[in-house]
Motif scaffolding. Structure first.
Motif, PDB file in Angstrom:
ATOM      1  N   SER A 168     -24.669 -41.675  24.935  1.00  0.00           N
ATOM      2  CA  SER A 168     -24.251 -43.090  25.315  1.00  0.00           C
ATOM      3  C   SER A 168     -24.284 -43.978  24.088  1.00  0.00           C
ATOM      4  CB  SER A 168     -24.967 -43.735  26.367  1.00  0.00           C
ATOM      5  OG  SER A 168     -24.562 -42.938  27.584  1.00  0.00           O
ATOM      6  N   ASP A 178     -17.578 -42.849  29.366  1.00  0.00           N
ATOM      7  CA  ASP A 178     -19.028 -42.327  29.406  1.00  0.00           C
ATOM      8  C   ASP A 178     -19.096 -41.754  30.855  1.00  0.00           C
ATOM      9  OD1 ASP A 178     -21.753 -41.743  29.160  1.00  0.00           O
ATOM     10  OD2 ASP A 178     -22.386 -43.788  28.653  1.00  0.00           O
ATOM     11  N   GLU A 179     -19.090 -40.372  30.577  1.00  0.00           N
ATOM     12  CA  GLU A 179     -19.123 -39.545  31.822  1.00  0.00           C
ATOM     13  C   GLU A 179     -18.099 -40.016  32.831  1.00  0.00           C
ATOM     14  OE1 GLU A 179     -22.771 -37.749  33.020  1.00  0.00           O
ATOM     15  OE2 GLU A 179     -23.620 -38.263  31.170  1.00  0.00           O
TER      16      GLU A 179
HETATM   17 MG   LIG Z   1     -25.721 -41.507  28.821  1.00  0.00          MG
END
Ligand SMILES: [Mg+2]
Ligand SMILES: Nc1ncnc2c1ncn2[C@@H]1O[C@H](COP(=O)(O)OP(=O)(O)OP(=O)(O)O)[C@@H](O)[C@H]1O
Length: 290
Positions: free
Chosen positions: A74, A189-190
């Protein structure tokens, strides 16, 4: 010396080094992370999360970042988004240094960050108005928003509020909102992390279709090895932190469009998959894992 100057200097050196090659010049990557390190101040002193991350991404490439929890994925994304500043090194996008957030880099967060008091349509509209207010007429903006919601198959529920739709649907609106900003780079992000397997598969397919259509440059963080192989041109495998870096980069050379069912029995697909698994569970096994 600024990062741009530093990279220009490096480029000059490379031109000289490569002067005998076929093209006769060095081409800088569209998105270039160069020597990126970051230290966070903490109560116990400074914490070096990333150390010398180098990554070159071409225009239209789909890149996944994979690595164990807490390694710094991240953080890399936040630096590209301009939300964090690297302590040393930097990011060049399309020849320009990234030093703040901008509409050319839209982020899709894991926890679908929709405003609950606005409908799906209005959530997308907010972003579109901020960016295209002077360039698109009211009617053009309406068509633009509806088109993006259609791309993620959310046109049927566009006037519902976030509380009235499922998690997967919220995530789709988040993706539509990011696409509607027409970003040069889409950062995710995911994006499918919190979804059930079936919804996840549907959304992965939509993202592949959209990317084939729009040819966006995408960076996606994932924990899912299959997702990384299925979607990516390149898988960036990060070493464990602290002071994490890029361990290996795997180029996924599978033909597109890709079909998950066909690929399940494809030896090439499975070879890529096991490369990533080996990296994560052999070469970067965490000390607490047996
Ligand atoms: Mg992360
Ligand atoms: N603002 C911050 N201040 C201090 N430390 C931070 C900060 N942001 C991240 N870190 C630390 O940097 C490291 C990397 O964090 P990051 O969130 O990038 O990991 P990640 O790979 O995304 O993890 P996950 O897969 O669990 O989301 C962690 O050790 C984290 O505690």
């Amino acid at each position: 010396m600024s990062v741009v100057q530093m990279l220009k200097k490096e480029e000059t050196n490379l031109v000289e080094e490569n002067s005998g090659d076929r093209q006769g010049h060095y081409q800088r990557a569209f998105l270039d992370l160069s020597g990126v390190s970051i230290e966070f101040p903490t109560k116990k002193g400074s914490f070096k999360a990333l150390d010398n991350v180098n990554l070159k991404i071409g225009k239209g490439e789909f890149v996944s970042i994979i690595g164990h929890s807490g390694c710094g994925k991240s953080t890399v994304l936040n630096i590209v988004a301009g939300l964090y500043q690297a302590t040393s090194g930097g990011v060049i996008l399309n020849g320009k240094e990234v030093d703040e957030p901008g509409p050319d880099r839209a982020v899709v967060f894991q926890n679908h960050s929709l405003l609950p008091w606005l409908t799906c349509y209005q959530n997308v509209e907010l972003a579109v108005k901020a960016i295209f207010k002077k360039r698109k007429s009211k009617q053009e903006m309406k068509e633009w928003i509806e088109h993006k919601l259609r791309l993620v198959h959310m046109d049927h529920a566009m006037h519902k509020y976030p509380a009235e739709i499922s998690g997967g649907m919220k995530q789709r609106v988040g993706i539509a909102r990011a696409l509607a900003m027409e970003p040069t780079v889409l950062l995710m992000d995911e994006p499918f992390g919190a979804l059930d397997a079936l919804t996840r598969a549907h959304l992965q397919d939509s993202v592949m279709e959209i990317q084939a259509d729009l040819n966006n440059t995408v960076i996606m963080i994932t924990h899912d090895v299959d997702e990384a192989v299925l979607l990516s041109d390149k898988i960036v495998m990060m070493t464990n932190g602290p002071a994490a870096s890029v361990g290996e980069v795997l180029h996924v050379d599978l033909e597109r469009p890709r079909d998950r069912l066909v690929l399940a029995n494809d030896s090439g697909y499975n070879a890529y998959r096991s490369e990533v698994l080996k990296f994560l569970y052999e070469r970067q096994r965490r000390p607490d894992e047996k």
